[in-house]
Design an enzyme around this catalytic site. Structure first.
Site, PDB file in Angstrom:
ATOM      1  N   CYS A  40       0.832  -1.201   0.000  1.00 39.61           N
ATOM      2  CA  CYS A  40       0.000   0.000   0.000  1.00 39.61           C
ATOM      3  C   CYS A  40       0.863   1.246   0.000  1.00 39.61           C
ATOM      4  O   CYS A  40       1.620   1.481   0.934  1.00 39.61           O
ATOM      5  CB  CYS A  40      -0.924   0.008   1.224  1.00 39.61           C
ATOM      6  SG  CYS A  40      -1.931   1.504   1.356  1.00 39.61           S
ATOM      7  N   GLY A  41       0.746   2.049  -1.046  1.00 37.73           N
ATOM      8  CA  GLY A  41       1.512   3.279  -1.122  1.00 37.73           C
ATOM      9  C   GLY A  41       0.793   4.483  -0.539  1.00 37.73           C
ATOM     10  O   GLY A  41       1.335   5.573  -0.482  1.00 37.73           O
TER      11      GLY A  41
END
Length: 288
Positions: free
Chosen positions: A122-123
């Site tokens: 997850c960025g």
């Protein structure tokens, strides 16, 4: 491979044959705390290596910097104990990186600091609000007149895969590569357990080489095209993003709004172009 890979024992079971115990090569995943001027900004899970590029690319993605001139230096810091129990050691494992920005460059707003660590998948984890998700780029991607032949674009996944050295050993890393849209030259390739980290490392390479904005380039990624990957491409001024798998609906929406060419399911001789298809030159069909 140093800290990029690790050997762990595994029991391999083959139905009808039996089981054997042998060592297996795995991709390393460790936390990296990125600080700016000594103040913690984010902790991200990444594959060690090219940490300075990762930090520089992350700062571009977050709108903190937009040029190589804005990035002064970075240094691994921390004393004994910064490794922590998950790292299996009490010694300094170089998992803290402190970035110094150039004189006059504003420090990140305290609102930008992530509320918790960013996982390798997850960025955007830890963003404080929905409004904070969409960052505005200083580069006008829509005005970039870059175009590429469909045949040249179709070759990029194979070129990417052929250079994934750590993936060959572990089967566990994503990759991102930057290509010159005119010559087809591979400019840089990076691997990481997180697809967003691999892209940040590519963009960070461009920061350190003072090559932003990345006009006339294609960003090729090994997996799917998510919203944050489109956002990172736009923030770096990349006009074309190609993925071997599917994009998300929000990724397509952002690509359309930004004027970025988004290509998905780039496999063999076929591809889906979700936005700005005018940048992909299609040859005339062969007639008998």
């Amino acid at each position: 491979m140093g800290r990029i890979t690790a050997r762990k024992p595994v029991v391999k079971i083959t139905i009808g044959v039996g089981q054997t115990r042998r060592p297996d090569t795995l991709a390393v995943e460790e936390p990296l705390e990125i600080r700016v001027a000594g103040t913690p900004l984010v902790v991200t899970m990444r594959t060690p290596g090219h940490d300075v590029e990762l930090a520089a690319g992350f700062l571009v993605s977050e709108g903190v910097i937009s040029s190589g001139e804005h990035f002064r230096s970075a240094i691994h810091c921390g004393g004994p104990g910064t490794g922590g129990p998950l790292a299996g050691t009490t010694e300094n494992t170089y998992n803290v990186l402190d970035v110094a920005l150039a004189a006059g460059v504003p420090l990140p707003s305290p609102d930008l600091a992530r509320n918790f660590y960013t996982t390798s998948s997850c960025g955007l984890c830890g963003k404080a609000s929905i409004e904070a998700v969409e960052t505005v780029s200083v580069y006008d991607v829509a005005a970039d007149e870059t175009a590429i032949d469909a045949e040249a674009l179709a070759r990029l996944p194979d070129l990417l895969r052929a250079r994934q050295e750590v993936f060959d050993k572990t089967g566990g890393l994503h990759a991102a590569a930057l290509f010159d849209a005119v010559t087809g030259e591979l400019l840089v390739l990076r691997e990481d357990v997180g697809r967003h980290n691999a892209v940040d490392k590519v963009i960070g390479w461009a920061v350190l080489e003072n090559r932003l904005p990345l006009r006339g380039t294609v960003l090729q990624v090994s997996g799917r095209a998510s919203f944050e990957l489109v956002q990172k491409a736009v923030m770096a001024g990349i006009p074309i993003l190609a993925a071997v798998s599917a994009p998300s609906s929000l990724a397509v929406d952002l690509a359309e709004a930004s004027g970025l060419t988004l290509v998905g399911f780039l496999r063999g001789a076929s591809m889906n172009v979700y936005s700005r298809a005018d940048r992909v030159r299609v040859p005339a069909p062969v007639t008998a």
